[in-house]
Scaffold this motif. Structure first.
Motif, mmCIF file in Angstrom:
data_model
loop_
_atom_site.group_PDB
_atom_site.id
_atom_site.type_symbol
_atom_site.label_atom_id
_atom_site.label_comp_id
_atom_site.label_asym_id
_atom_site.label_seq_id
_atom_site.Cartn_x
_atom_site.Cartn_y
_atom_site.Cartn_z
ATOM 1 N N ALA A 203 -3.849 6.940 -6.246
ATOM 2 C CA ALA A 203 -4.711 6.572 -5.576
ATOM 3 C C ALA A 203 -5.404 5.430 -6.169
ATOM 4 O O ALA A 203 -6.113 4.765 -5.465
ATOM 5 N N VAL B 253 -5.164 -2.167 -4.198
ATOM 6 C CA VAL B 253 -4.782 -3.165 -3.254
ATOM 7 C C VAL B 253 -5.716 -3.460 -2.214
ATOM 8 O O VAL B 253 -6.119 -4.628 -1.593
ATOM 9 N N ALA C 146 -10.633 5.352 -0.024
ATOM 10 C CA ALA C 146 -9.835 5.193 -1.016
ATOM 11 C C ALA C 146 -10.531 5.321 -2.195
ATOM 12 O O ALA C 146 -10.170 5.785 -3.367
ATOM 13 N N PHE D 216 0.788 -1.146 0.042
ATOM 14 C CA PHE D 216 0.085 0.031 0.163
ATOM 15 C C PHE D 216 1.065 1.270 0.046
ATOM 16 O O PHE D 216 0.641 2.261 -0.773
ATOM 17 N N ARG D 217 2.205 1.318 0.788
ATOM 18 C CA ARG D 217 2.800 2.537 0.805
ATOM 19 C C ARG D 217 3.652 2.870 -0.136
ATOM 20 O O ARG D 217 4.089 3.712 -0.813
ATOM 21 N N ASP E 161 -3.956 2.798 -7.634
ATOM 22 C CA ASP E 161 -3.309 1.419 -7.094
ATOM 23 C C ASP E 161 -3.644 1.330 -5.912
ATOM 24 O O ASP E 161 -3.750 0.139 -5.272
ATOM 25 N N ARG E 162 -3.803 2.214 -4.983
ATOM 26 C CA ARG E 162 -4.012 1.959 -3.489
ATOM 27 C C ARG E 162 -5.487 1.321 -3.301
ATOM 28 O O ARG E 162 -5.557 0.505 -2.576
ATOM 29 N N CYS F 82 2.474 2.066 -3.437
ATOM 30 C CA CYS F 82 1.686 2.749 -4.331
ATOM 31 C C CYS F 82 2.031 4.317 -4.657
ATOM 32 O O CYS F 82 2.087 5.026 -3.953
ATOM 33 N N TYR G 25 -9.622 8.139 -5.269
ATOM 34 C CA TYR G 25 -9.320 7.855 -6.490
ATOM 35 C C TYR G 25 -10.487 8.575 -7.495
ATOM 36 O O TYR G 25 -10.046 8.759 -8.566
#
Length: 388
Positions: free
Chosen positions: A193, A199, A268, A187-188, A195-196, A190, A272
């Motif tokens: 937004a 995850v 999230a 997560f970190r 890609d987060r 990424c 995004y």
């Protein structure tokens, strides 16, 4: 012989088998069309089965056997599979047998190919293209007494089933779960937004990558009261739906279900959404996840791209060992169990049809196993209680 993709006038794709003259092998084509259109199987399923049938037909051609009757020599076919490679150009390579020869396929892969070959031959028998006696060569008659109690169904009578005759003993290997530390590290790692969100959809919602790539914006109900959207489900949730998708995404589960999501996933989504609007405005595909940083902008993300992203994030985070989307799904199910979730709850959250289907996804945390041992009373405590 090789597998070959076919696009129908409707835009639907499936895979068939063609020979060296680029002509369709009709018995295999009828079977694969039946799978795709008669049984509503995924395109990728027909791709895998087309490859299996192509290998069987290639072996028959090379060894001078009629494919309709070669099933009586499936043992030799299994040896051929074990030591015959596929060249980079897709052609059949030279058999590599002898002292010190390394197998090119393992037991699990050979068993999967045999499953496709049996399906092809069984359909050919029903179609009248292969003799009836072949069924007795590839299957033996068995009954439900050899099955676990959970798999026998609700009926009390004795039922019969076909049991595969040719099958290798596979090595026992469990699919491990991703740990929370691994998920946090990815997560970190990424850089945006989108890609987060991917995850979290894999690790905190437990979706398969095909289900993640197949989500449409209309499937995402993130309001506390969804009645304004015409939906009776309460709280923030997703609708997981099996559809034909232009990006090849496919939900393995035939059933559709409502998947609750928590505040982290909602946040999230919000981040995004702002990122997507900044890049595309109101444009782009109706798919939830689209290309924002490379052409063609606004086109839907594919399941393969999600797998590539997870691998890239694992490398970027410096993680050791394999990390894959399906391991993240295992981690989600295990976390629900560690938090006190029951088997039927886990089954529903995974979109499974039966509680027993969720069992392979459960990997108890070491702390929970230790707590289970410590809950067992010691003999001294039992003796003291008995003397009161």
């Amino acid at each position: 012989m090789r597998a070959f993709p076919v696009r129908m006038p409707s835009g639907t794709r499936y895979w068939t088998v063609i020979d060296d003259r680029m002509e369709v092998v009709c018995p295999a084509d009828r079977w694969l069309r039946h799978l795709r259109f008669g049984q509503n199987r995924a395109e990728l399923t027909t791709k895998a089965y087309a490859g299996d049938a192509a290998l069987y037909l290639s072996w028959c051609l090379r060894t001078g056997r009629r494919w309709q009757e070669a099933a009586q020599d499936l043992g030799l076919f299994m040896v051929w599979l074990k030591y015959t490679p596929i060249e980079p150009d897709g052609s059949i390579g030279t058999v590599r047998m002898g002292p010190g020869a390394e197998p090119v396929r393992g037991e699990r892969r050979i068993n999967r190919i045999l499953t496709g070959v049996r399906g092809f031959l069984a359909h050919a028998i029903r179609d009248g293209a292969a003799p009836d006696w072949v069924l007795g060569v590839i299957y033996e008659l068995a009954d439900t007494r050899s099955l676990p109690q959970e798999a026998r169904g609700e009926g009390t009578g004795l039922a019969y089933r076909l049991k595969a005759r040719h099958r290798l003993q596979e090595p026992v290997s469990e699919v491990d779960r991703t740990s929370d530390e691994q998920v946090v590290a990815m997560f970190r790692a990424c850089r945006n937004a989108r890609d987060r969100l991917i995850v979290l959809l894999l690790a905190r919602v437990g979706l398969r990558r095909g289900q993640v790539a197949g989500l449409r914006r209309e499937d995402c109900h993130l309001l506390m009261d969804s009645r304004v959207l015409g939906c009776a489900s309460e709280g923030a949730h997703l609708h997981v739906v099996r559809r034909e998708n232009s990006n090849g995404a496919w939900s393995k589960s035939r059933r559709r279900w409502v998947q609750p999501v928590d505040f982290l996933v909602v946040q999230a989504f919000d981040q995004y959404g702002a990122e997507r609007h900044e890049r595309l405005g109101a444009g782009g595909s109706d798919f939830l996840l689209v290309n924002l940083f490379r052409a063609p902008l606004g086109s839907p993300v594919t399941p393969g791209a999600i797998g590539d992203l997870v691998e890239a994030l694992a490398r970027r985070a410096g993680l050791e060992g394999p990390v894959a989307p399906h391991r993240m799904r295992h981690g989600f199910a295990s976390n629900v169990a560690d938090a006190g979730g029951t088997l039927d709850e886990i089954q529903a959250l995974l979109g499974q049809n039966h509680p027993a289907s969720a069992q392979p996804y459960l990997h108890p945390a070491p702390t929970r196993l230790r707590e289970a041992v410590e809950r067992v009373a010691s003999p001294r405590e039992l003796t003291a209680e008995g003397t009161r």
